[in-house]
Design a protein around this motif. Sequence first.
Motif, PDB file in Angstrom:
ATOM      1  N   ILE A 139      -5.599 -69.244  42.070  1.00  0.00           N
ATOM      2  CA  ILE A 139      -6.109 -67.994  41.505  1.00  0.00           C
ATOM      3  C   ILE A 139      -5.819 -66.842  42.465  1.00  0.00           C
ATOM      4  O   ILE A 139      -6.233 -66.879  43.627  1.00  0.00           O
ATOM      5  N   GLN A 140      -5.112 -65.835  41.976  1.00  0.00           N
ATOM      6  CA  GLN A 140      -4.919 -64.622  42.761  1.00  0.00           C
ATOM      7  C   GLN A 140      -6.137 -63.736  42.504  1.00  0.00           C
ATOM      8  O   GLN A 140      -6.313 -63.190  41.405  1.00  0.00           O
TER       9      GLN A 140
ATOM     10  N   HIS B 143     -10.497 -59.962  40.023  1.00  0.00           N
ATOM     11  CA  HIS B 143     -11.522 -59.012  40.474  1.00  0.00           C
ATOM     12  C   HIS B 143     -12.047 -58.090  39.368  1.00  0.00           C
ATOM     13  O   HIS B 143     -13.274 -57.900  39.261  1.00  0.00           O
ATOM     14  N   PRO B 144     -11.214 -57.491  38.505  1.00  0.00           N
ATOM     15  CA  PRO B 144     -11.745 -56.582  37.486  1.00  0.00           C
ATOM     16  C   PRO B 144     -12.692 -57.251  36.490  1.00  0.00           C
ATOM     17  O   PRO B 144     -13.447 -56.567  35.799  1.00  0.00           O
TER      18      PRO B 144
ATOM     19  N   GLN C  34      -9.714 -60.009  47.283  1.00  0.00           N
ATOM     20  CA  GLN C  34      -8.328 -60.252  47.656  1.00  0.00           C
ATOM     21  C   GLN C  34      -8.180 -61.701  48.110  1.00  0.00           C
ATOM     22  O   GLN C  34      -9.156 -62.357  48.460  1.00  0.00           O
ATOM     23  N   GLY C  35      -6.938 -62.170  48.147  1.00  0.00           N
ATOM     24  CA  GLY C  35      -6.664 -63.516  48.625  1.00  0.00           C
ATOM     25  C   GLY C  35      -6.373 -64.482  47.498  1.00  0.00           C
ATOM     26  O   GLY C  35      -6.315 -64.108  46.317  1.00  0.00           O
TER      27      GLY C  35
ATOM     28  N   LEU D 209      -6.917 -68.599  50.955  1.00  0.00           N
ATOM     29  CA  LEU D 209      -5.804 -68.068  51.727  1.00  0.00           C
ATOM     30  C   LEU D 209      -5.793 -66.547  51.619  1.00  0.00           C
ATOM     31  O   LEU D 209      -5.939 -65.998  50.516  1.00  0.00           O
ATOM     32  N   THR D 210      -5.623 -65.891  52.738  1.00  0.00           N
ATOM     33  CA  THR D 210      -5.668 -64.430  52.738  1.00  0.00           C
ATOM     34  C   THR D 210      -4.286 -63.788  52.633  1.00  0.00           C
ATOM     35  O   THR D 210      -4.182 -62.588  52.420  1.00  0.00           O
ATOM     36  N   GLN D 211      -3.211 -64.574  52.777  1.00  0.00           N
ATOM     37  CA  GLN D 211      -1.891 -63.968  52.705  1.00  0.00           C
ATOM     38  C   GLN D 211      -1.508 -63.646  51.266  1.00  0.00           C
ATOM     39  O   GLN D 211      -2.081 -64.162  50.315  1.00  0.00           O
ATOM     40  N   GLU D 212      -0.506 -62.792  51.123  1.00  0.00           N
ATOM     41  CA  GLU D 212      -0.026 -62.409  49.803  1.00  0.00           C
ATOM     42  C   GLU D 212       0.659 -63.600  49.125  1.00  0.00           C
ATOM     43  O   GLU D 212       1.290 -64.429  49.773  1.00  0.00           O
TER      44      GLU D 212
END
Length: 219
Positions: A11-12, A17-18, A28-29, A57-60
């Motif tokens: 899941i991005q 988030h919205p 984020q993450g 994971l915090t990276q893009e």
Amino acid sequence: NDAPMEFIAQIQLAEAHPYDAAHLLPDQGLLSFFYDAAQETYGADPHDKAGLKVLFLTQEASSLQRTELPPLLPAEARSRVCSVGFSQELTTTLQPNLEVVTLKWSDDDQEKYDDALQKLMRGSQHPIHRMLGFPDTIQDDMRLECQLAANGIADPASAPEQVSKLAAGANDWLLLLQVDSDESVGMRWANAGMLYFWIRRDDLANQRFEHVWVVLQSE
């Protein structure tokens, strides 16, 4: 247990988030979900911790690289790749007396409530994949099961005092992700059941996803 696990979902969180009305998730993450490829992890035993993994994971996402499935991964754990979208929905509890412990609630009340829910949900289609909200429970409510197993209790009857103390915290558990059996991507949980990933409210607030618990329910 040194065996490859099935990759369930990624899941991005910026996309989710919205739709997170209560602002429970990080904005984020990435959240990546893995589960026992042999489907022998049901969630009632403390040792079931070995049958799941959730990574935050915090990276893009663009920094990740697609890899081949492990050679030893069973055929039934090789679901097809697909993408998901998000929408917001209102969910309802299946047992109001579990949410409000002081509620005066009879078997007759539950029957009437069940009838009302059936009318409300008439026409709803499976599969139902969900983040947060109330789960589509197939068997019993899972929160006490998560609370006991995650605290090392396999047989509640053998530790009544511990169970009594821990029971008060059962409602601290929140549904993080529900994954339905989905023939379109080759996912089938036992007898067309569902996979539920749960997390304590405090662990979610502090991004401690290593404490997630999983339960498999089916007919």
